[in-house]
Design a protein around this motif. Sequence first.
Motif, PDB file in Angstrom:
ATOM      1  N   ASP A  92       7.070  85.008  11.794  1.00 17.38           N
ATOM      2  CA  ASP A  92       8.338  84.287  11.847  1.00 17.38           C
ATOM      3  C   ASP A  92       9.179  84.799  13.019  1.00 17.38           C
ATOM      4  O   ASP A  92       9.704  85.912  12.973  1.00 17.38           O
ATOM      5  N   PHE A  93       9.289  83.975  14.086  1.00 22.07           N
ATOM      6  CA  PHE A  93      10.143  84.297  15.232  1.00 22.07           C
ATOM      7  C   PHE A  93      11.586  83.853  14.987  1.00 22.07           C
ATOM      8  O   PHE A  93      12.443  84.091  15.842  1.00 22.07           O
ATOM      9  N   ASN A  94      11.851  83.194  13.843  1.00 25.75           N
ATOM     10  CA  ASN A  94      13.190  82.696  13.532  1.00 25.75           C
ATOM     11  C   ASN A  94      13.879  83.518  12.445  1.00 25.75           C
ATOM     12  O   ASN A  94      14.899  83.088  11.897  1.00 25.75           O
ATOM     13  N   THR A 101      17.904  85.670  16.285  1.00 24.72           N
ATOM     14  CA  THR A 101      16.463  85.557  16.116  1.00 24.72           C
ATOM     15  C   THR A 101      15.767  85.856  17.445  1.00 24.72           C
ATOM     16  O   THR A 101      16.391  85.822  18.509  1.00 24.72           O
ATOM     17  N   ASN A 155      13.466  83.928  18.760  1.00 20.96           N
ATOM     18  CA  ASN A 155      13.441  82.653  19.476  1.00 20.96           C
ATOM     19  C   ASN A 155      14.735  82.417  20.241  1.00 20.96           C
ATOM     20  O   ASN A 155      14.720  81.970  21.391  1.00 20.96           O
ATOM     21  N   THR A 186       9.258  84.663  22.739  1.00 22.19           N
ATOM     22  CA  THR A 186       8.431  83.680  22.031  1.00 22.19           C
ATOM     23  C   THR A 186       6.971  84.077  21.908  1.00 22.19           C
ATOM     24  O   THR A 186       6.186  83.346  21.313  1.00 22.19           O
ATOM     25  N   SER A 194       2.698  84.318  18.689  1.00 21.04           N
ATOM     26  CA  SER A 194       3.535  83.409  19.454  1.00 21.04           C
ATOM     27  C   SER A 194       4.254  82.451  18.511  1.00 21.04           C
ATOM     28  O   SER A 194       3.811  82.208  17.388  1.00 21.04           O
ATOM     29  N   HIS A 195       5.364  81.911  18.978  1.00 23.53           N
ATOM     30  CA  HIS A 195       6.175  81.042  18.135  1.00 23.53           C
ATOM     31  C   HIS A 195       5.536  79.673  17.928  1.00 23.53           C
ATOM     32  O   HIS A 195       5.949  78.925  17.046  1.00 23.53           O
ATOM     33  N   ASP A 196       4.510  79.350  18.730  1.00 27.80           N
ATOM     34  CA  ASP A 196       3.892  78.030  18.628  1.00 27.80           C
ATOM     35  C   ASP A 196       2.463  78.084  18.105  1.00 27.80           C
ATOM     36  O   ASP A 196       1.639  77.248  18.434  1.00 27.80           O
TER      37      ASP A 196
END
Length: 269
Positions: free
Chosen positions: A145-147, A154, A156, A161, A188-190
Amino acid sequence: MKHLLWVSIACMLLTAPVCAEYGQTGLINVNVGDSPTGYTPPQPVTLFGCNNTVFKSSVSWGTKNQVVGDIPYGHAISDSGKPYFISQYYVASPPAYRGPDNKQYPFIGLVTPDRFIFKGERPAQIVDLDYRILRPTYLKDVPVDFNFKYNNKTCNEQKVTAIPINTECKNFPWNIGALGASGIGQLSHDGGRAFLPFLGDNVDPLQCNVTLLDDVVLAHEVYFYSAEGLTKTINLTALEGASKKGENIMNLVCMPRAADDTPAGCAAP
């Protein structure tokens, strides 16, 4: 501890937010053993360097002395104007699968070395890949969880990221009976997640820890948030068990570095 190769990433051939050209380039000389299966597509190899420098290429199975060049090396400047030096890299490559539609029970490879530092005027590094040493395992991804909010911020929101990681499994089985392996991946966030190996299909998880490699994150320090506080290393096996209970796992916390703080992986060798 030998080094295993795994990574889940989505990236371009080369990405690095800079506003200055690299002074030089380096190269790697890659030796790759035979495929552990009859499926032999090009095998990706990815290098992670300072300030989101990601260099992606591919190599052929059963071939020695494959030269990969034009790897960024030297002085650079970030978008914010902070100077840094690209020379340290972490090396990763994904599991080897049994076919394009068969991703069950994959093979994890050994890389030697799984990290290096370029030095000199036209630097080079030998890298060996072998996917026939370790026993195949099942893999289960553990999300990140980057958020996650810490002090109302955060990762992000702070434009952090992606970050490389080292996964170390003290009881990863070798074909010759030895135990223990480690290797590089990326969160990574994606979509980039950590992978936990299992000896059986969703049974008998290996005992693994994950460490954040934030010495190549130029502007921030990165931590896992846990019940015990902030830490660079977490027990991946325990986290995967917690996910079955619906608990939040792998929450990341990013804290800005001081303006004069250049991490070791972003400094000139």
